[in-house]
Design a protein around this motif. Structure first.
Motif, PDB file in Angstrom:
ATOM      1  N   PHE A   1       3.414   1.269   0.391  1.00  0.00           N
ATOM      2  CA  PHE A   1       2.260   1.560  -0.458  1.00  0.00           C
ATOM      3  C   PHE A   1       1.351   2.580   0.239  1.00  0.00           C
ATOM      4  CE2 PHE A   1       0.827  -1.532   2.565  1.00  0.00           C
ATOM      5  CZ  PHE A   1      -0.477  -1.157   2.842  1.00  0.00           C
ATOM      6  N   ILE A   2       0.420   3.123  -0.538  1.00  0.00           N
ATOM      7  CA  ILE A   2      -0.643   3.956   0.021  1.00  0.00           C
ATOM      8  C   ILE A   2      -1.838   3.882  -0.922  1.00  0.00           C
ATOM      9  CG2 ILE A   2       0.253   6.067  -1.085  1.00  0.00           C
ATOM     10  CD1 ILE A   2      -0.797   7.594   1.438  1.00  0.00           C
ATOM     11  N   ALA A   3      -3.038   3.729  -0.369  1.00  0.00           N
ATOM     12  CA  ALA A   3      -4.260   3.745  -1.181  1.00  0.00           C
ATOM     13  C   ALA A   3      -4.434   5.138  -1.794  1.00  0.00           C
ATOM     14  CB  ALA A   3      -5.473   3.396  -0.326  1.00  0.00           C
ATOM     15  N   LEU A   4      -4.945   5.198  -3.019  1.00  0.00           N
ATOM     16  CA  LEU A   4      -5.143   6.489  -3.682  1.00  0.00           C
ATOM     17  C   LEU A   4      -6.018   7.414  -2.835  1.00  0.00           C
ATOM     18  CD1 LEU A   4      -4.803   8.373  -6.122  1.00  0.00           C
ATOM     19  CD2 LEU A   4      -6.741   7.185  -7.204  1.00  0.00           C
ATOM     20  N   HIS A   5      -7.068   6.880  -2.229  1.00  0.00           N
ATOM     21  CA  HIS A   5      -7.938   7.678  -1.365  1.00  0.00           C
ATOM     22  C   HIS A   5      -7.118   8.328  -0.243  1.00  0.00           C
ATOM     23  CE1 HIS A   5     -11.590   8.590   1.074  1.00  0.00           C
ATOM     24  NE2 HIS A   5     -10.755   8.371   2.080  1.00  0.00           N
ATOM     25  N   ASP A   6      -6.255   7.551   0.396  1.00  0.00           N
ATOM     26  CA  ASP A   6      -5.448   8.082   1.500  1.00  0.00           C
ATOM     27  C   ASP A   6      -4.385   9.068   1.005  1.00  0.00           C
ATOM     28  OD1 ASP A   6      -6.715   6.817   3.642  1.00  0.00           O
ATOM     29  OD2 ASP A   6      -5.527   4.991   3.425  1.00  0.00           O
ATOM     30  N   GLU A   7      -3.862   8.833  -0.197  1.00  0.00           N
ATOM     31  CA  GLU A   7      -2.895   9.771  -0.776  1.00  0.00           C
ATOM     32  C   GLU A   7      -3.525  11.158  -0.944  1.00  0.00           C
ATOM     33  OE1 GLU A   7       0.540  11.329  -2.918  1.00  0.00           O
ATOM     34  OE2 GLU A   7       0.285   9.644  -1.549  1.00  0.00           O
ATOM     35  N   VAL A   8      -4.726  11.194  -1.498  1.00  0.00           N
ATOM     36  CA  VAL A   8      -5.420  12.474  -1.706  1.00  0.00           C
ATOM     37  C   VAL A   8      -5.752  13.120  -0.363  1.00  0.00           C
ATOM     38  CG1 VAL A   8      -7.551  13.520  -2.576  1.00  0.00           C
ATOM     39  CG2 VAL A   8      -6.308  11.864  -3.980  1.00  0.00           C
ATOM     40  N   ALA A   9      -6.261  12.317   0.570  1.00  0.00           N
ATOM     41  CA  ALA A   9      -6.587  12.852   1.896  1.00  0.00           C
ATOM     42  C   ALA A   9      -5.338  13.383   2.592  1.00  0.00           C
ATOM     43  CB  ALA A   9      -7.237  11.760   2.751  1.00  0.00           C
ATOM     44  N   ALA A  10      -4.211  12.693   2.420  1.00  0.00           N
ATOM     45  CA  ALA A  10      -2.957  13.138   3.047  1.00  0.00           C
ATOM     46  C   ALA A  10      -2.456  14.442   2.428  1.00  0.00           C
ATOM     47  CB  ALA A  10      -1.903  12.050   2.922  1.00  0.00           C
TER      48      ALA A  10
ATOM     49  N   LEU B   1       3.115  21.407   9.815  1.00  0.00           N
ATOM     50  CA  LEU B   1       3.959  20.540   8.984  1.00  0.00           C
ATOM     51  C   LEU B   1       4.728  21.325   7.939  1.00  0.00           C
ATOM     52  CD1 LEU B   1       1.650  17.435   8.361  1.00  0.00           C
ATOM     53  CD2 LEU B   1       3.748  17.512   9.722  1.00  0.00           C
ATOM     54  N   SER B   2       6.022  21.094   7.892  1.00  0.00           N
ATOM     55  CA  SER B   2       6.862  21.579   6.795  1.00  0.00           C
ATOM     56  C   SER B   2       8.006  20.585   6.646  1.00  0.00           C
ATOM     57  CB  SER B   2       7.386  22.987   7.070  1.00  0.00           C
ATOM     58  OG  SER B   2       8.201  22.997   8.226  1.00  0.00           O
ATOM     59  N   GLY B   3       8.725  20.675   5.518  1.00  0.00           N
ATOM     60  CA  GLY B   3       9.786  19.710   5.266  1.00  0.00           C
ATOM     61  C   GLY B   3       9.214  18.378   4.810  1.00  0.00           C
ATOM     62  N   PRO B   4      10.007  17.300   4.906  1.00  0.00           N
ATOM     63  CA  PRO B   4       9.573  16.014   4.369  1.00  0.00           C
ATOM     64  C   PRO B   4       8.500  15.339   5.216  1.00  0.00           C
ATOM     65  CG  PRO B   4      11.697  15.777   5.451  1.00  0.00           C
ATOM     66  CD  PRO B   4      11.392  17.245   5.431  1.00  0.00           C
ATOM     67  N   VAL B   5       7.504  14.770   4.544  1.00  0.00           N
ATOM     68  CA  VAL B   5       6.468  13.970   5.198  1.00  0.00           C
ATOM     69  C   VAL B   5       6.242  12.730   4.323  1.00  0.00           C
ATOM     70  CG1 VAL B   5       4.099  13.882   6.038  1.00  0.00           C
ATOM     71  CG2 VAL B   5       5.362  16.036   6.147  1.00  0.00           C
ATOM     72  N   ASN B   6       6.398  11.548   4.914  1.00  0.00           N
ATOM     73  CA  ASN B   6       6.190  10.308   4.164  1.00  0.00           C
ATOM     74  C   ASN B   6       4.710  10.035   3.981  1.00  0.00           C
ATOM     75  OD1 ASN B   6       8.967   9.841   4.085  1.00  0.00           O
ATOM     76  ND2 ASN B   6       8.936   8.667   5.982  1.00  0.00           N
ATOM     77  N   LEU B   7       4.290   9.855   2.727  1.00  0.00           N
ATOM     78  CA  LEU B   7       2.916   9.489   2.414  1.00  0.00           C
ATOM     79  C   LEU B   7       2.903   8.005   2.042  1.00  0.00           C
ATOM     80  CD1 LEU B   7       2.476  12.489   2.645  1.00  0.00           C
ATOM     81  CD2 LEU B   7       1.185  12.455   0.519  1.00  0.00           C
ATOM     82  N   THR B   8       2.887   7.184   3.094  1.00  0.00           N
ATOM     83  CA  THR B   8       2.868   5.734   2.956  1.00  0.00           C
ATOM     84  C   THR B   8       1.971   5.176   4.054  1.00  0.00           C
ATOM     85  OG1 THR B   8       4.787   5.451   4.409  1.00  0.00           O
ATOM     86  CG2 THR B   8       5.229   5.636   2.049  1.00  0.00           C
ATOM     87  N   ALA B   9       1.361   4.034   3.804  1.00  0.00           N
ATOM     88  CA  ALA B   9       0.540   3.379   4.822  1.00  0.00           C
ATOM     89  C   ALA B   9       1.426   2.941   5.987  1.00  0.00           C
ATOM     90  CB  ALA B   9      -0.190   2.186   4.220  1.00  0.00           C
ATOM     91  N   PRO B  10       0.851   2.793   7.185  1.00  0.00           N
ATOM     92  CA  PRO B  10       1.666   2.511   8.367  1.00  0.00           C
ATOM     93  C   PRO B  10       2.244   1.108   8.428  1.00  0.00           C
ATOM     94  CG  PRO B  10      -0.664   2.648   8.945  1.00  0.00           C
ATOM     95  CD  PRO B  10      -0.554   3.065   7.517  1.00  0.00           C
ATOM     96  N   GLU B  11       1.808   0.206   7.527  1.00  0.00           N
ATOM     97  CA  GLU B  11       2.305  -1.174   7.568  1.00  0.00           C
ATOM     98  C   GLU B  11       2.862  -1.567   6.203  1.00  0.00           C
ATOM     99  OE1 GLU B  11      -0.696  -3.880   9.090  1.00  0.00           O
ATOM    100  OE2 GLU B  11      -1.504  -2.300  10.390  1.00  0.00           O
TER     101      GLU B  11
END
Length: 302
Positions: free
Chosen positions: A202-211, A221-231
């Motif tokens: 999961f990821i909070a919407l706030h953190d998704e936008v910030a990411a 950064l280029s290529g794949p980056v996971n946008l998920t919470a660390p836990e």
């Protein structure tokens, strides 16, 4: 885009859950946003595009420093008929190809293309934790994600820094899978799906936008980056957290056969899971405001 520097950013999917929040965030900080719309442009901030016809009004993108491409048919919006499976795929693959070709043809080209993807890339990982080095899984969604990312090749070949935001389940009060769950849990009818052991990244919407904004700025950064919470948590743990935060019982559970009967093949999207870690995001210095599931749920309710 850091500090007081004002940028011009193009966004597809700007009316969706993530896109609308990103547009608000950028504009609040004084950036100019160009929204790509699938109809004739009717406002000064709109640019017409048609992913199925592979058409983008490139002239309208002039001066854009970044393109954030988030458009795509909703995975959970309808039952997966053959026709809707084609819509899921085509909306992503054809749309990305059109945006990548447009970026490649711009003079000068944008500094960066942030192109949406999903943790569905990894397939069902069970309880095995994976990061960006993991190979794609097997099945419809992993196959779509592979084609989706490959479609950005024209931008990459033109030298545009291209980042794939592999997003998890976005925790938000309205919109997306979580938005549909909140009313059910508030009514005291929430519970585990299947055995509840499947991992939800999961990821909070706030953190998704910030990411996403971090991906625009982080030149390394280029290529794949996971946008998920660390836990990442299991569905059972997410269910318990919803009960805690909302102060509601979570006694119900929906057996897997019932889900399969109601949702058809789409049920595999909620009965299987991915335990995904945001390795590259953390390595690049990103800091989560809401790293735990309880914090993400509380943030959505604010």
């Amino acid at each position: 885009m850091q500090g007081s520097e004002r940028s011009r950013v193009a966004v597809t999917g700007s009316t969706g859950l993530i896109g609308s929040a990103l547009v608000r965030s950028l504009r609040t900080d004084g950036h100019e946003v160009v929204r790509l719309v699938r109809r004739p442009a009717g406002a000064a901030d709109e640019v017409e595009w048609d992913p199925h016809r592979q058409h983008v009004d490139v002239a309208g993108l002039a001066g854009c420093d970044a393109i954030v491409h988030l458009a795509g048919a909703g995975i959970g919006d309808r039952r997966w008929t053959d026709a809707y499976r084609k819509e899921i795929r085509d909306s992503r693959v054809l749309g990305t190809a059109a945006i990548a070709e447009a970026a490649a043809s711009m003079d000068p080209p944008p500094r960066v293309l942030v192109s949406g993807s999903a943790v569905g890339y990894y397939g069902d990982t069970g309880d095995r934790a994976v990061d960006e080095d993991a190979p794609p899984g097997d099945g419809f969604l992993p196959d779509v994600c592979v084609e989706w990312e490959e479609a950005a090749a024209p931008a990459q070949e033109a030298g545009v820094r291209t980042v794939f935001s592999r997003t998890g389940l976005v925790v938000a009060r309205k919109g997306g899978a979580w938005g549909r769950m909140f009313p059910v849990f508030r009514a005291g009818l929430g519970g585990r799906l299947g055995d509840g052991r499947q991992y939800w990244s999961f990821i909070a919407l706030h953190d998704e936008v910030a990411a996403l904004r971090h991906l625009i700025d982080a030149e390394s950064l280029s290529g794949p980056v996971n946008l998920t919470a660390p836990e990442p948590v299991t569905n059972g743990e997410a269910t318990a957290a919803m009960g805690r935060v909302l102060h509601r019982p979570t006694l119900f559970n929906v057996p897997a056969p019932v889900l399969r009967g109601v949702l058809g093949e789409m049920s595999e999207n909620v009965l299987t899971g991915q335990r995904v870690l945001p390795a590259r995001l953390l390595e690049s210095g990103f800091s989560f405001a809401f790293p735990t599931i309880d914090e993400a749920i509380r943030a959505a309710l604010r």
